[in-house]
Write a protein that holds these residues in place. Structure first.
Motif, PDB file in Angstrom:
ATOM      1  N   CYS A 167     123.260  49.162  19.913  1.00  0.00           N
ATOM      2  CA  CYS A 167     123.647  48.217  18.970  1.00  0.00           C
ATOM      3  C   CYS A 167     122.114  47.693  19.121  1.00  0.00           C
ATOM      4  CB  CYS A 167     123.964  47.505  19.466  1.00  0.00           C
ATOM      5  SG  CYS A 167     125.609  46.265  17.793  1.00  0.00           S
ATOM      6  N   ARG A 168     122.122  47.481  17.292  1.00  0.00           N
ATOM      7  CA  ARG A 168     120.518  45.839  17.387  1.00  0.00           C
ATOM      8  C   ARG A 168     121.046  44.661  17.205  1.00  0.00           C
ATOM      9  NH1 ARG A 168     117.094  50.538  15.642  1.00  0.00           N
ATOM     10  NH2 ARG A 168     117.567  52.304  17.252  1.00  0.00           N
ATOM     11  N   HIS A 169     122.445  44.442  16.962  1.00  0.00           N
ATOM     12  CA  HIS A 169     123.113  43.516  16.012  1.00  0.00           C
ATOM     13  C   HIS A 169     122.634  42.799  15.555  1.00  0.00           C
ATOM     14  CE1 HIS A 169     125.414  43.540  20.417  1.00  0.00           C
ATOM     15  NE2 HIS A 169     123.558  44.143  20.861  1.00  0.00           N
ATOM     16  N   CYS A 170     122.309  43.722  14.611  1.00  0.00           N
ATOM     17  CA  CYS A 170     121.718  42.737  13.523  1.00  0.00           C
ATOM     18  C   CYS A 170     122.403  41.529  12.777  1.00  0.00           C
ATOM     19  CB  CYS A 170     122.417  43.944  12.075  1.00  0.00           C
ATOM     20  SG  CYS A 170     122.418  46.202  12.733  1.00  0.00           S
ATOM     21  N   GLU A 171     121.410  41.404  12.127  1.00  0.00           N
ATOM     22  CA  GLU A 171     121.838  39.775  11.308  1.00  0.00           C
ATOM     23  C   GLU A 171     122.630  39.756  10.238  1.00  0.00           C
ATOM     24  OE1 GLU A 171     120.105  36.633  13.061  1.00  0.00           O
ATOM     25  OE2 GLU A 171     118.608  37.807  14.149  1.00  0.00           O
ATOM     26  N   GLU A 172     122.623  41.227   9.622  1.00  0.00           N
ATOM     27  CA  GLU A 172     122.718  41.555   8.497  1.00  0.00           C
ATOM     28  C   GLU A 172     123.867  42.363   9.017  1.00  0.00           C
ATOM     29  OE1 GLU A 172     121.641  41.351   4.506  1.00  0.00           O
ATOM     30  OE2 GLU A 172     120.735  39.665   5.080  1.00  0.00           O
ATOM     31  N   ALA A 173     125.206  42.698   9.485  1.00  0.00           N
ATOM     32  CA  ALA A 173     125.655  43.702  10.470  1.00  0.00           C
ATOM     33  C   ALA A 173     126.879  43.808   9.603  1.00  0.00           C
ATOM     34  CB  ALA A 173     126.443  43.025  11.969  1.00  0.00           C
ATOM     35  N   ARG A 174     126.707  45.171   9.284  1.00  0.00           N
ATOM     36  CA  ARG A 174     127.990  45.981   8.506  1.00  0.00           C
ATOM     37  C   ARG A 174     128.941  46.042   8.449  1.00  0.00           C
ATOM     38  NH1 ARG A 174     123.749  50.507   5.720  1.00  0.00           N
ATOM     39  NH2 ARG A 174     122.489  48.546   4.910  1.00  0.00           N
ATOM     40  N   CYS A 175     128.935  45.986  10.478  1.00  0.00           N
ATOM     41  CA  CYS A 175     130.052  46.601  11.221  1.00  0.00           C
ATOM     42  C   CYS A 175     131.169  45.870  11.092  1.00  0.00           C
ATOM     43  CB  CYS A 175     129.810  46.521  12.325  1.00  0.00           C
ATOM     44  SG  CYS A 175     129.049  45.841  12.959  1.00  0.00           S
ATOM     45  N   ILE A 176     130.498  44.170  11.201  1.00  0.00           N
ATOM     46  CA  ILE A 176     131.400  42.599  10.759  1.00  0.00           C
ATOM     47  C   ILE A 176     131.748  42.669   9.521  1.00  0.00           C
ATOM     48  CG2 ILE A 176     131.284  40.018  10.492  1.00  0.00           C
ATOM     49  CD1 ILE A 176     129.309  40.495  13.115  1.00  0.00           C
ATOM     50  N   GLU A 177     130.976  42.993   7.908  1.00  0.00           N
ATOM     51  CA  GLU A 177     131.101  42.578   6.962  1.00  0.00           C
ATOM     52  C   GLU A 177     132.298  43.388   6.475  1.00  0.00           C
ATOM     53  OE1 GLU A 177     127.834  43.979   4.140  1.00  0.00           O
ATOM     54  OE2 GLU A 177     126.646  42.054   5.869  1.00  0.00           O
ATOM     55  N   ASN A 178     132.514  45.423   7.400  1.00  0.00           N
ATOM     56  CA  ASN A 178     133.370  46.200   7.141  1.00  0.00           C
ATOM     57  C   ASN A 178     134.969  46.348   7.739  1.00  0.00           C
ATOM     58  OD1 ASN A 178     132.627  46.897   4.140  1.00  0.00           O
ATOM     59  ND2 ASN A 178     130.642  47.506   5.832  1.00  0.00           N
ATOM     60  N   MET A 190     138.032  45.000   8.780  1.00  0.00           N
ATOM     61  CA  MET A 190     139.642  44.563   7.469  1.00  0.00           C
ATOM     62  C   MET A 190     140.156  43.450   9.112  1.00  0.00           C
ATOM     63  SD  MET A 190     141.945  47.821   7.564  1.00  0.00           S
ATOM     64  CE  MET A 190     142.168  48.048   8.641  1.00  0.00           C
ATOM     65  N   THR A 191     140.248  43.745   9.865  1.00  0.00           N
ATOM     66  CA  THR A 191     140.538  43.509  10.931  1.00  0.00           C
ATOM     67  C   THR A 191     140.337  42.160  11.784  1.00  0.00           C
ATOM     68  OG1 THR A 191     140.275  44.605  12.456  1.00  0.00           O
ATOM     69  CG2 THR A 191     142.815  45.126  11.769  1.00  0.00           C
ATOM     70  N   GLY A 192     138.484  41.393  11.608  1.00  0.00           N
ATOM     71  CA  GLY A 192     138.193  40.336  12.105  1.00  0.00           C
ATOM     72  C   GLY A 192     137.531  41.507  13.993  1.00  0.00           C
ATOM     73  N   ALA A 193     137.614  42.206  14.297  1.00  0.00           N
ATOM     74  CA  ALA A 193     137.642  42.419  15.709  1.00  0.00           C
ATOM     75  C   ALA A 193     136.164  42.969  15.858  1.00  0.00           C
ATOM     76  CB  ALA A 193     138.546  43.859  15.879  1.00  0.00           C
ATOM     77  N   LYS A 249     142.479  43.182  18.551  1.00  0.00           N
ATOM     78  CA  LYS A 249     142.131  42.994  17.266  1.00  0.00           C
ATOM     79  C   LYS A 249     142.398  45.028  16.288  1.00  0.00           C
ATOM     80  CE  LYS A 249     141.097  38.525  16.199  1.00  0.00           C
ATOM     81  NZ  LYS A 249     140.123  37.173  15.679  1.00  0.00           N
ATOM     82  N   CYS A 250     141.184  45.465  16.963  1.00  0.00           N
ATOM     83  CA  CYS A 250     140.244  46.180  16.235  1.00  0.00           C
ATOM     84  C   CYS A 250     142.104  47.487  16.623  1.00  0.00           C
ATOM     85  CB  CYS A 250     139.672  47.279  17.257  1.00  0.00           C
ATOM     86  SG  CYS A 250     139.207  48.897  16.836  1.00  0.00           S
ATOM     87  N   TRP A 302     137.871  52.707  11.990  1.00  0.00           N
ATOM     88  CA  TRP A 302     136.781  53.157  12.015  1.00  0.00           C
ATOM     89  C   TRP A 302     135.239  52.942  10.831  1.00  0.00           C
ATOM     90  CZ3 TRP A 302     137.319  53.878  17.014  1.00  0.00           C
ATOM     91  CH2 TRP A 302     138.769  54.353  17.080  1.00  0.00           C
ATOM     92  N   MET A 303     136.050  51.683  10.388  1.00  0.00           N
ATOM     93  CA  MET A 303     135.018  51.608   9.544  1.00  0.00           C
ATOM     94  C   MET A 303     133.557  51.203   9.865  1.00  0.00           C
ATOM     95  SD  MET A 303     135.815  51.514   6.452  1.00  0.00           S
ATOM     96  CE  MET A 303     134.679  50.793   5.170  1.00  0.00           C
ATOM     97  N   CYS A 304     133.720  50.389  11.228  1.00  0.00           N
ATOM     98  CA  CYS A 304     132.761  49.936  11.966  1.00  0.00           C
ATOM     99  C   CYS A 304     131.372  50.854  12.106  1.00  0.00           C
ATOM    100  CB  CYS A 304     132.719  49.766  13.060  1.00  0.00           C
ATOM    101  SG  CYS A 304     134.139  49.978  13.463  1.00  0.00           S
TER     102      CYS A 304
END
Length: 142
Positions: free
Chosen positions: A59-70, A72-75, A90-91, A95-97
């Motif tokens: 994981c690159r711990h992105c500034e704009e992390a798509r995994c966080i954006e997508n 659906m539960t906030g996990a 919460k997961c 598998w959207m992340c």
């Protein structure tokens, strides 16, 4: 925030980073037990190889992390230090992340509960174990 940097010119594909990550995230934290006696967790770093090039992928711990954006539960969330984390409680295993990570760094844990798994920078450690055990210093934490 500090991140793991990959220097593929020094990586020899030994996979020690994978092994030490697996051991760190095992129940016992002991190499023999992790491989022989316990349900084996997935390493949260994966060595990719193509011809003469090999490198560790996590994981690159992105500034704009798509995994966080997508998520659906906030996990998937960013903690106070800026590290992207996964709350396994919460997961729900949608598998959207996994589908949204451009690096392929989020994987599916194969334990009893199907949850997302990714690098957590070895929370609680001074240095991530993959970096601490890389024999050629192909991984640095800066």
């Amino acid at each position: 925030m500090k991140k793991i940097h990959i220097h593929e010119e020094y990586c020899i594909g030994c996979r020690i980073c994978e092994i030490m990550c697996l051991v760190k995230h095992s129940r016992s934290g002991k190499i023999i037990k992790a491989f022989k006696e316990e349900p084996r967790p997935l390493p949260r770093v994966r060595v990719e190889e193509k011809e003469y090039i090999s490198f560790a992928l996590q994981c690159r711990h992105c500034e704009e992390a798509r995994c966080i954006e997508n998520c659906m539960t906030g996990a998937m969330y960013r903690d106070e230090e800026g590290v992207v984390r996964c709350d396994e409680e919460k997961c729900v295993g949608c598998w959207m992340c996994i589908m949204s990570c451009p690096f392929g760094a989020v994987t599916r844990e194969k334990g009893e509960k199907k949850v997302a798994s990714k690098c957590d920078l070895c929370a609680g450690e001074k240095l991530p174990v993959c970096v601490a055990n890389c024999p050629n210093e192909a991984l640095t934490y800066e």
